[in-house]
Scaffold this active site. Sequence first.
Site, PDB file in Angstrom:
ATOM      1  N   TYR A   1      -2.395  -4.252   8.335  1.00  0.00           N
ATOM      2  CA  TYR A   1      -1.196  -3.712   7.695  1.00  0.00           C
ATOM      3  C   TYR A   1      -0.564  -4.811   6.852  1.00  0.00           C
ATOM      4  O   TYR A   1       0.595  -5.176   7.018  1.00  0.00           O
ATOM      5  CB  TYR A   1      -0.193  -3.201   8.739  1.00  0.00           C
TER       6      TYR A   1
HETATM    7  C1  LIG Z   1      -4.607   5.191   3.331  1.00  0.00           C
HETATM    8  C2  LIG Z   1      -4.835   4.057   4.294  1.00  0.00           C
HETATM    9  C3  LIG Z   1      -5.111   4.345   5.620  1.00  0.00           C
HETATM   10  C4  LIG Z   1      -5.347   3.318   6.535  1.00  0.00           C
HETATM   11  N1  LIG Z   1      -5.622   3.633   7.833  1.00  0.00           N
HETATM   12  C5  LIG Z   1      -5.917   2.635   8.701  1.00  0.00           C
HETATM   13  C6  LIG Z   1      -6.276   2.902  10.056  1.00  0.00           C
HETATM   14  O1  LIG Z   1      -6.318   4.057  10.485  1.00  0.00           O
HETATM   15  N2  LIG Z   1      -6.578   1.853  10.858  1.00  0.00           N
HETATM   16  C7  LIG Z   1      -6.543   0.570  10.411  1.00  0.00           C
HETATM   17  O2  LIG Z   1      -6.871  -0.356  11.168  1.00  0.00           O
HETATM   18  N3  LIG Z   1      -6.188   0.288   9.144  1.00  0.00           N
HETATM   19  C8  LIG Z   1      -5.889   1.281   8.296  1.00  0.00           C
HETATM   20  N4  LIG Z   1      -5.560   0.960   7.000  1.00  0.00           N
HETATM   21  C9  LIG Z   1      -5.558  -0.450   6.595  1.00  0.00           C
HETATM   22  C10 LIG Z   1      -6.971  -0.889   6.234  1.00  0.00           C
HETATM   23  O3  LIG Z   1      -7.747  -1.004   7.400  1.00  0.00           O
HETATM   24  C11 LIG Z   1      -6.931  -2.257   5.568  1.00  0.00           C
HETATM   25  O4  LIG Z   1      -6.205  -2.163   4.379  1.00  0.00           O
HETATM   26  C12 LIG Z   1      -8.336  -2.761   5.283  1.00  0.00           C
HETATM   27  O5  LIG Z   1      -8.286  -4.138   5.054  1.00  0.00           O
HETATM   28  C13 LIG Z   1      -8.941  -2.052   4.103  1.00  0.00           C
HETATM   29  O6  LIG Z   1     -10.260  -2.413   3.892  1.00  0.00           O
HETATM   30  P1  LIG Z   1     -10.882  -2.202   2.439  1.00  0.00           P
HETATM   31  O7  LIG Z   1     -12.235  -2.758   2.426  1.00  0.00           O
HETATM   32  O8  LIG Z   1     -10.691  -0.781   2.031  1.00  0.00           O
HETATM   33  O9  LIG Z   1      -9.842  -3.037   1.575  1.00  0.00           O
HETATM   34  P2  LIG Z   1      -9.946  -4.207   0.484  1.00  0.00           P
HETATM   35  O10 LIG Z   1      -8.652  -4.123  -0.238  1.00  0.00           O
HETATM   36  O11 LIG Z   1     -11.181  -4.111  -0.296  1.00  0.00           O
HETATM   37  O12 LIG Z   1      -9.983  -5.508   1.381  1.00  0.00           O
HETATM   38  C14 LIG Z   1      -8.959  -5.893   2.273  1.00  0.00           C
HETATM   39  C15 LIG Z   1      -9.037  -7.386   2.552  1.00  0.00           C
HETATM   40  O13 LIG Z   1     -10.316  -7.722   3.092  1.00  0.00           O
HETATM   41  C16 LIG Z   1     -11.029  -8.608   2.217  1.00  0.00           C
HETATM   42  N5  LIG Z   1     -12.402  -8.122   2.147  1.00  0.00           N
HETATM   43  C17 LIG Z   1     -12.792  -6.886   1.772  1.00  0.00           C
HETATM   44  N6  LIG Z   1     -14.120  -6.792   1.847  1.00  0.00           N
HETATM   45  C18 LIG Z   1     -14.588  -7.977   2.253  1.00  0.00           C
HETATM   46  C19 LIG Z   1     -15.894  -8.475   2.509  1.00  0.00           C
HETATM   47  N7  LIG Z   1     -16.969  -7.708   2.335  1.00  0.00           N
HETATM   48  N8  LIG Z   1     -16.026  -9.757   2.897  1.00  0.00           N
HETATM   49  C20 LIG Z   1     -14.935 -10.525   3.061  1.00  0.00           C
HETATM   50  N9  LIG Z   1     -13.675 -10.106   2.851  1.00  0.00           N
HETATM   51  C21 LIG Z   1     -13.498  -8.839   2.450  1.00  0.00           C
HETATM   52  C22 LIG Z   1     -10.317  -8.482   0.891  1.00  0.00           C
HETATM   53  O14 LIG Z   1     -10.501  -9.612   0.094  1.00  0.00           O
HETATM   54  C23 LIG Z   1      -8.890  -8.252   1.309  1.00  0.00           C
HETATM   55  O15 LIG Z   1      -8.306  -9.470   1.673  1.00  0.00           O
HETATM   56  C24 LIG Z   1      -5.314   1.979   6.088  1.00  0.00           C
HETATM   57  C25 LIG Z   1      -5.033   1.702   4.750  1.00  0.00           C
HETATM   58  C26 LIG Z   1      -4.796   2.720   3.859  1.00  0.00           C
HETATM   59  C27 LIG Z   1      -4.480   2.401   2.416  1.00  0.00           C
END
Ligand SMILES: Cc1cc2nc3c(=O)[nH]c(=O)nc-3n(C[C@H](O)[C@H](O)[C@H](O)COP(=O)(O)OP(=O)(O)OC[C@H]3O[C@@H](n4cnc5c(N)ncnc54)[C@H](O)[C@@H]3O)c2cc1C
Length: 542
Positions: A483
């Site tokens: 979050y």
């Molecule tokens: C609509 C919505 C619903 C959500 N629901 C939940 C939920 O139910 N449970 C929960 O725990 N969280 C939830 N989240 C939060 C979500 O888990 C985090 O935002 C998570 O980090 C998103 O991962 P991403 O790959 O989509 O994001 P990104 O924005 O791509 O990455 C998030 C972070 O991780 C880093 N990162 C991404 N990929 C990699 C990689 N391959 N290697 C190294 N670093 C990397 C990025 O640089 C950034 O710092 C929700 C978010 C949203 C917007």
Amino acid sequence: MAKPCLAYFSVAFLLLVVFTLSSAQTPDSSIYDSFLSCLTQRTNSSTQLSNIVFAQTNPSFPTVLQNYIRNARFNTSQTRKPLLIVTPLRESHVQGAVICAKSVKVQLKIRSGGHDYEGISYISDEPFIILDLFNLRAITVDIKNEVAVVQAGATLGEVYYRIWEKSKVHGFPAGVCPTVGVGGHFSGGGYGNMMRKYGLSVDNVIDAEIVDVEGNVLDRKSMGEDLFWAIRGGGGGSFGVILSFTIKLVPVPETVTVFRVEKTLETNVTATDLVVQWQQVAPNTDDRLFLRLLLQPVSSKVVKGTKTVRASVVALFLGGADEVVSILEKEFPLLGLKKENCTEVSWIDSVLWWNDDESLKNGDKPETLLDRNLNSAGFLKRKSDYVVKAISRDGLEWIFKRMIELGKTGFVFNPYGGKMGEIASDATPFPHRKGNLFKIQYSVNWDDPSTGAAQNFTNQAKRLYSYMTPFVSSNPRRAFLNYRDLDIGVNNFGENSFQEGQVYGSKYFNQNLKRLVNIKTKVDPENFFRNEQSVPVLMSRA
Ligand SMILES: Cc1cc2nc3c(=O)[nH]c(=O)nc-3n(C[C@H](O)[C@H](O)[C@H](O)COP(=O)(O)OP(=O)(O)OC[C@H]3O[C@@H](n4cnc5c(N)ncnc54)[C@H](O)[C@@H]3O)c2cc1C
Ligand SMILES: *[C@@H]1O[C@H](CO)[C@@H](O)[C@H](O)[C@H]1NC(C)=O
Ligand SMILES: *[C@@H]1O[C@H](CO)[C@@H](O)[C@H](O)[C@H]1NC(C)=O
Ligand SMILES: *[C@@H]1O[C@H](CO)[C@@H](O)[C@H](O)[C@H]1NC(C)=O
Ligand SMILES: *[C@@H]1O[C@H](CO)[C@@H](O)[C@H](O)[C@H]1NC(C)=O
Ligand SMILES: *[C@@H]1O[C@H](CO)[C@@H](O)[C@H](O)[C@H]1NC(C)=O
């Protein structure tokens, strides 16, 4: 077509006004040229590399950038754009991108699903390159051994769907929004509605592949247990580029039960009564039962022109309706749950329902989970807190008054207990285990694109957060890494980088920060993999 799961509150988003994208920076063609020639030397593939490296002048650049922007707050003409976006098709492209970003001395931001609440996977204060992993999305499910290998660019919806294709009695404990990316979600902890039974996503990760700062591909064995520990909750972006995770599937019953029950301050069982009892029940009940509580200021239906607070309990039970009704009749009589309020569904349909409770009525099929909903986002702000002592009735009444005054910011209470309390707080970097009753998410969504609106609503969330101080964890006040909330501290990478890192790091990781810092210092002493809230290195770089 599923609603994009921006809102936990069934709010339909209409983006009425759009910004025009300005070409903010002069394209740095020399960076493009040197990066591309470096990548060509480094990779040995038949790919036309200019197809996976997008400069700002490339007509596809805005689309590639916007496809995985999931918070419209960071889609304005003022938002700094990356110099380049690199979209690897294979591992060697990732290895090359790390080495070449280092050689052109530009910060690398890693994006998997783009759901970071503060957008830090695709924005920066300094010139930067986005490494966008959306093409690396293979999922291999092995039901015999109950494991799956999932690449970082896969979405949670794709993971659930591919498991379901092979077995109706297996699932995986992770988030409830299907478009969230595996890369950020797992490396940040990852929780969902099976958390009380099976823990976090990272509690069920058994191997991983990562590209380190030297461009090596490492697995659990070659990276060692320290680094493998760190990337299960410490945030991937501090340590390298995660290519894939190997996960252990969990058993789910053929039939599960979902329901939603709502009360306001004006019903005869009031929202306050409900929350008082919820605090006793939700963290202590059967592990198979997850009772999420949503609190939201809404317009009163009783007195026109006034507001009230609505409490909604949204649940998943890993079992049948009769059983959950009989559990809750005893434990949570104020809920007044009847069998007619329950829907018995397959586990995969419960995933659809949790994303959008109209989904099944609308006839959505599991294939909906494969929908990536590209380039769609509302404006939002999130914050988090942990509660270790039940909030009193008076406390709740007071908070509800503040919530009504502020007008828009709501809460999501996610109950802990069960498996969450059984796992040691240093088993992974995620420290919020035994003793936590529930986690609060502060949640505000809006659709006015003006900066004034963004200021007003983010301030509103901050004010509610400050009102909550006496009711939540302290010393340090805890926060959940997934979050992401930049209000709790950021790093400027100057001579105070280490101290700055302690501020947000202790909130996210508490006593686990020290080990994370040691691992970070060992695997990336030059702090190449950094972001606004990355794990700091031991010695400042100054
Ligand atoms: C609509 C919505 C619903 C959500 N629901 C939940 C939920 O139910 N449970 C929960 O725990 N969280 C939830 N989240 C939060 C979500 O888990 C985090 O935002 C998570 O980090 C998103 O991962 P991403 O790959 O989509 O994001 P990104 O924005 O791509 O990455 C998030 C972070 O991780 C880093 N990162 C991404 N990929 C990699 C990689 N391959 N290697 C190294 N670093 C990397 C990025 O640089 C950034 O710092 C929700 C978010 C949203 C917007
Ligand atoms: C970003 O803004 C552009 C207009 O400049 C709009 O077309 C696009 O839909 C927006 N995307 C997101 C994800 O907000
Ligand atoms: C590069 O590719 C060629 C042809 O596929 C192969 O023979 C060679 O071994 C590869 N070199 C490296 C370093 O991978
Ligand atoms: C639950 O079921 C009862 C009995 O059918 C009904 O009166 C009530 O409105 C239902 N509540 C909800 C929240 O659907
Ligand atoms: C609401 O109040 C009425 C009248 O006092 C009572 O009969 C009813 O049982 C109450 N409902 C609940 C759910 O307690
Ligand atoms: C922001 O809040 C101020 C003070 O409440 C109000 O006057 C103003 O209209 C708000 N601006 C927007 C864009 O909502």
